[in-house]
Design an enzyme around this catalytic site. Structure first.
Site, PDB file in Angstrom:
ATOM      1  N   ILE A  95       0.827  -1.219   0.000  1.00 43.80           N
ATOM      2  CA  ILE A  95       0.000   0.000   0.000  1.00 43.80           C
ATOM      3  C   ILE A  95       0.863   1.273   0.000  1.00 43.80           C
ATOM      4  CG2 ILE A  95      -0.316   0.354   2.499  1.00 43.80           C
ATOM      5  CD1 ILE A  95      -3.367   0.576   1.888  1.00 43.80           C
ATOM      6  N   GLY A 111      12.448  -3.477  11.803  1.00 48.18           N
ATOM      7  CA  GLY A 111      11.296  -2.646  11.441  1.00 48.18           C
ATOM      8  C   GLY A 111      10.067  -3.432  11.024  1.00 48.18           C
ATOM      9  N   GLN A 112       9.981  -4.701  11.442  1.00 46.04           N
ATOM     10  CA  GLN A 112       8.765  -5.467  11.103  1.00 46.04           C
ATOM     11  C   GLN A 112       7.558  -4.771  11.742  1.00 46.04           C
ATOM     12  OE1 GLN A 112       8.729  -9.594  12.326  1.00 46.04           O
ATOM     13  NE2 GLN A 112       6.810 -10.029  11.225  1.00 46.04           N
ATOM     14  N   SER A 113       6.547  -4.497  10.927  1.00 48.09           N
ATOM     15  CA  SER A 113       5.369  -3.784  11.433  1.00 48.09           C
ATOM     16  C   SER A 113       4.098  -4.611  11.314  1.00 48.09           C
ATOM     17  CB  SER A 113       5.193  -2.447  10.701  1.00 48.09           C
ATOM     18  OG  SER A 113       4.970  -2.658   9.326  1.00 48.09           O
ATOM     19  N   HIS A 160       6.044 -12.072   5.822  1.00 48.44           N
ATOM     20  CA  HIS A 160       5.875 -11.585   4.446  1.00 48.44           C
ATOM     21  C   HIS A 160       7.241 -11.275   3.860  1.00 48.44           C
ATOM     22  CE1 HIS A 160       5.561  -8.244   7.294  1.00 48.44           C
ATOM     23  NE2 HIS A 160       6.180  -7.494   6.397  1.00 48.44           N
TER      24      HIS A 160
HETATM   25  P1  5GP Z   1       7.057  -4.659   7.399  1.00 49.59           P
HETATM   26  O1  5GP Z   1       7.236  -3.248   7.867  1.00 49.59           O
HETATM   27  O2  5GP Z   1       6.336  -5.486   8.454  1.00 49.59           O
HETATM   28  O3  5GP Z   1       8.276  -5.328   6.873  1.00 49.59           O
HETATM   29  O4  5GP Z   1       6.112  -4.572   6.135  1.00 49.59           O
HETATM   30  C1  5GP Z   1       4.731  -4.362   6.221  1.00 49.59           C
HETATM   31  C2  5GP Z   1       4.312  -3.773   4.898  1.00 49.59           C
HETATM   32  O5  5GP Z   1       2.892  -3.851   4.824  1.00 49.59           O
HETATM   33  C3  5GP Z   1       4.682  -2.294   4.725  1.00 49.59           C
HETATM   34  O6  5GP Z   1       5.532  -2.145   3.599  1.00 49.59           O
HETATM   35  C4  5GP Z   1       3.336  -1.603   4.576  1.00 49.59           C
HETATM   36  O7  5GP Z   1       3.380  -0.552   3.618  1.00 49.59           O
HETATM   37  C5  5GP Z   1       2.432  -2.730   4.123  1.00 49.59           C
HETATM   38  N1  5GP Z   1       1.043  -2.545   4.498  1.00 49.59           N
HETATM   39  C6  5GP Z   1       0.570  -2.126   5.709  1.00 49.59           C
HETATM   40  N2  5GP Z   1      -0.772  -2.118   5.704  1.00 49.59           N
HETATM   41  C7  5GP Z   1      -1.159  -2.541   4.461  1.00 49.59           C
HETATM   42  C8  5GP Z   1      -2.439  -2.733   3.847  1.00 49.59           C
HETATM   43  O8  5GP Z   1      -3.500  -2.524   4.447  1.00 49.59           O
HETATM   44  N3  5GP Z   1      -2.443  -3.161   2.557  1.00 49.59           N
HETATM   45  C9  5GP Z   1      -1.283  -3.415   1.870  1.00 49.59           C
HETATM   46  N4  5GP Z   1      -1.422  -3.822   0.601  1.00 49.59           N
HETATM   47  N5  5GP Z   1      -0.071  -3.229   2.422  1.00 49.59           N
HETATM   48  C10 5GP Z   1       0.000  -2.808   3.705  1.00 49.59           C
END
Ligand code: 5GP
Ligand code: ZN
Length: 114
Positions: free
Chosen positions: A31, A93-95, A100
């Site tokens: 997103i 920075g896992q959010s 994934h």
């Molecule tokens: P992380 O920060 O955990 O490695 O990656 C999480 C990813 O999920 C981020 O790049 C963020 O932009 C994406 N993301 C968060 N919420 C959503 C959503 O509702 N839809 C989609 N398609 N991506 C999301």
């Protein structure tokens, strides 16, 4: 898990721009893209992170990585190259705590990463 964002996307209750799917895997556009191509590849089954994976997850992890390569091909990335990233835990920075893999491409990638 009903309170997990990516489980909801896998179930179709939260919309996403899906670009590849199979029995085990779903791939959809991030997103907030960090590159011209930025796709997230997830297992349909809830797993928190690679750190919580074990022997029973061996096939799933292989399937996900192969799906990342399929996604890269679908996005036309192999010729110039691309990066696959899985952030694991706070320092990385896992959010979203459903494992994934980010497939990023379409621009040069810096190294070391930030
Ligand atoms: P992380 O920060 O955990 O490695 O990656 C999480 C990813 O999920 C981020 O790049 C963020 O932009 C994406 N993301 C968060 N919420 C959503 C959503 O509702 N839809 C989609 N398609 N991506 C999301
Ligand atoms: Zn989940």
């Amino acid at each position: 898990m009903t309170d997990c964002l990516f489980c909801r996307i896998a179930a179709g209750t939260i919309p996403a721009k899906v670009i590849y799917q199979d029995e085990e895997t779903l791939a959809f556009e991030d997103i907030h893209p960090q590159a011209p191509a930025h796709v997230l590849v997830i297992p349909r089954r809830h797993v928190v992170s690679v750190d919580e994976c074990g022997e029973p997850d061996r096939t799933m992890l292989g399937t996900i990585l192969l799906a990342c390569a399929k996604v890269a091909k679908l996005k036309g990335l192999p010729q110039r190259g691309y990066r696959i990233v899985t952030n694991t835990g706070p320092d990385a920075g896992q959010s979203v705590f459903h494992v994934h893999f980010h497939v990023l491409g379409g621009r040069p990638m810096a190294w070391p990463p930030g």
